[in-house]
Write an enzyme that holds these catalytic residues in place. Structure first.
Site, mmCIF file in Angstrom:
data_model
loop_
_atom_site.group_PDB
_atom_site.id
_atom_site.type_symbol
_atom_site.label_atom_id
_atom_site.label_comp_id
_atom_site.label_asym_id
_atom_site.label_seq_id
_atom_site.Cartn_x
_atom_site.Cartn_y
_atom_site.Cartn_z
ATOM 1 N N PRO A 130 99.312 20.356 8.716
ATOM 2 C CA PRO A 130 99.761 21.621 9.282
ATOM 3 C C PRO A 130 100.823 22.340 8.455
ATOM 4 C CG PRO A 130 99.761 19.919 10.964
ATOM 5 C CD PRO A 130 99.386 19.257 9.682
ATOM 6 N N ASN A 131 100.631 23.645 8.347
ATOM 7 C CA ASN A 131 101.569 24.584 7.713
ATOM 8 C C ASN A 131 101.635 24.478 6.190
ATOM 9 O OD1 ASN A 131 102.564 25.887 10.135
ATOM 10 N ND2 ASN A 131 103.442 23.894 10.630
ATOM 11 N N ARG A 158 106.416 29.712 2.953
ATOM 12 C CA ARG A 158 107.146 28.899 3.914
ATOM 13 C C ARG A 158 108.416 28.285 3.306
ATOM 14 N NH1 ARG A 158 105.087 22.921 5.868
ATOM 15 N NH2 ARG A 158 106.745 22.672 7.393
ATOM 16 N N TYR A 179 110.419 23.996 0.061
ATOM 17 C CA TYR A 179 109.085 23.574 -0.391
ATOM 18 C C TYR A 179 108.642 24.184 -1.725
ATOM 19 C CZ TYR A 179 108.822 21.773 4.359
ATOM 20 O OH TYR A 179 109.069 21.073 5.510
ATOM 21 N N ASN A 203 99.431 14.302 2.680
ATOM 22 C CA ASN A 203 100.697 14.856 3.177
ATOM 23 C C ASN A 203 100.376 15.378 4.577
ATOM 24 O OD1 ASN A 203 102.938 16.258 3.904
ATOM 25 N ND2 ASN A 203 103.125 17.418 1.993
ATOM 26 N N ALA A 214 103.965 17.848 9.566
ATOM 27 C CA ALA A 214 104.695 17.391 10.756
ATOM 28 C C ALA A 214 103.996 16.227 11.460
ATOM 29 C CB ALA A 214 104.876 18.548 11.726
ATOM 30 N N GLU A 270 101.088 8.212 0.714
ATOM 31 C CA GLU A 270 101.736 9.280 1.490
ATOM 32 C C GLU A 270 102.610 10.114 0.547
ATOM 33 O OE1 GLU A 270 104.105 7.619 4.659
ATOM 34 O OE2 GLU A 270 105.039 9.548 5.126
ATOM 35 N N HIS A 304 105.196 13.659 0.265
ATOM 36 C CA HIS A 304 105.922 14.784 0.856
ATOM 37 C C HIS A 304 106.589 15.578 -0.243
ATOM 38 C CE1 HIS A 304 105.294 13.181 4.819
ATOM 39 N NE2 HIS A 304 105.624 11.999 4.332
ATOM 40 N N ARG A 358 116.793 15.152 5.289
ATOM 41 C CA ARG A 358 116.629 16.231 6.269
ATOM 42 C C ARG A 358 116.883 15.695 7.690
ATOM 43 N NH1 ARG A 358 111.239 19.214 5.176
ATOM 44 N NH2 ARG A 358 112.310 20.778 6.479
#
Ligand code: DQA
Length: 143
Positions: free
Chosen positions: A9-10, A17, A22, A73, A76, A97, A99, A106
């Site tokens: 998502p996103n 964004r 990012y 990735n 969320a 994985e 990111h 964060r």
């Protein structure tokens, strides 16, 4: 070697964004770079992005017995997407994985991942280079 790269998502909104977190590259720019890198390493790479957990689960299931490694990735969904964890376990896909941001620097809710313990490893905080770092590692496994 066949690799599937999934973004959750996103991540279709990369470029617009929160660029301070990012980066300014769009997902298309990132995927083009990955594709070039993959060609050099003689890898066949497929890309998939969805904002919907069910579509991501469907894509993981379709990859059953068809790809060698999954790089994901989950956005969320990393933090609560048990369905994605179960899909990875069900298909037995060897997974890395990734990111873009350093999730550990964060908010605390980003520190938890529901897939890290079932992955080969995790790359976090190196921006879009993280996908290529994952590919670099996988290419080192080739004889
Ligand atoms: C992310 C980190 C997640 O916490 C966030 O929800 C994302 C992107 C990253 O690539 O840094 O969507 O997975």
């Amino acid at each position: 070697m066949k690799i599937l790269i999934i973004n959750g998502p996103n991540l279709n909104f990369l470029g617009k964004r929160e660029p301070e977190i990012y980066g300014s590259k769009t997902l298309e720019m990132i995927n083009n770079e990955i594709e070039l890198f993959g060609k050099k390493c003689k890898m066949e790479i497929e890309f998939f992005q969805s904002n919907h957990e069910g579509f991501i689960i469907d894509r993981i299931q379709q990859a059953y017995d068809k790809i060698d490694y999954l790089i994901i990735n989950p956005g969320a969904l990393t933090h609560y997407g048990i369905g994605i964890r179960d899909a990875i376990l069900s298909t037995n896909l060897k997974t890395i994985e990734v990111h873009l941001s350093n999730v550990y620097s964060r908010e605390e809710f980003r520190h938890k991942s529901v897939i890290s313990d079932i992955c080969i490893g995790k790359i976090t905080g190196f921006g879009s280079e993280g996908y290529k770092m994952a590919l670099q590692y996988l290419s080192s496994l080739k004889k």
